[in-house]
Design an enzyme around this catalytic site. Sequence first.
Site, mmCIF file in Angstrom:
data_model
loop_
_atom_site.group_PDB
_atom_site.id
_atom_site.type_symbol
_atom_site.label_atom_id
_atom_site.label_comp_id
_atom_site.label_asym_id
_atom_site.label_seq_id
_atom_site.Cartn_x
_atom_site.Cartn_y
_atom_site.Cartn_z
ATOM 1 N N GLY A 1 0.818 -1.207 0.000
ATOM 2 C CA GLY A 1 0.000 0.000 0.000
ATOM 3 C C GLY A 1 0.848 1.251 0.000
ATOM 4 O O GLY A 1 0.560 2.203 0.709
ATOM 5 N N HIS A 2 1.908 1.227 -0.822
ATOM 6 C CA HIS A 2 2.791 2.383 -0.922
ATOM 7 C C HIS A 2 3.644 2.269 -2.195
ATOM 8 O O HIS A 2 3.626 1.255 -2.867
ATOM 9 C CB HIS A 2 3.694 2.495 0.307
ATOM 10 C CG HIS A 2 4.587 1.317 0.506
ATOM 11 N ND1 HIS A 2 4.225 0.238 1.278
ATOM 12 C CD2 HIS A 2 5.821 1.032 0.018
ATOM 13 C CE1 HIS A 2 5.203 -0.650 1.267
ATOM 14 N NE2 HIS A 2 6.184 -0.202 0.505
ATOM 15 N N ALA A 3 4.380 3.323 -2.468
ATOM 16 C CA ALA A 3 5.375 3.353 -3.547
ATOM 17 C C ALA A 3 6.659 3.917 -2.959
ATOM 18 O O ALA A 3 6.657 4.487 -1.873
ATOM 19 C CB ALA A 3 4.894 4.222 -4.709
#
Length: 137
Positions: free
Chosen positions: A51-53
Amino acid sequence: MSIERCKIINLPKISDPRGNLTFIESNKHIPFEIKRVYYLYDVPGGETRGGHAHKNLQQLLIAVSGSFDVVVDDGYEKRRYHLNRSYYGLYIPTMIWREMDNFSSGSVCLVLASDFYNEDDYIRDYDEFLKEVRKEK
């Protein structure tokens, strides 16, 4: 920052009747120097991870035990990978949103990272991620 940069890397596999062996060398089997290694395990059924980059970090994700899915997203297109072989790794370059789900019981996700932990490298808000990748085009 196209999703086409994400790819499955077939890692070396030494087959032996006593058990198989896979190894990974920086800048040879993967396109970066390994500076950090961590793993996810005991993920409860139905939970998601990621749930991130990352702005600058590159990673290789490997299902060293069991299986799980990884959804990668470049802000325009999404692709789902099912990882279930310990000699396959999913290469995730910079500026790709990732979410992991569908963890089997007893699964272990090994992550090789191109840099040390740096909270400033994370983009944890999807709308912020979309603004960043869409301004680059």
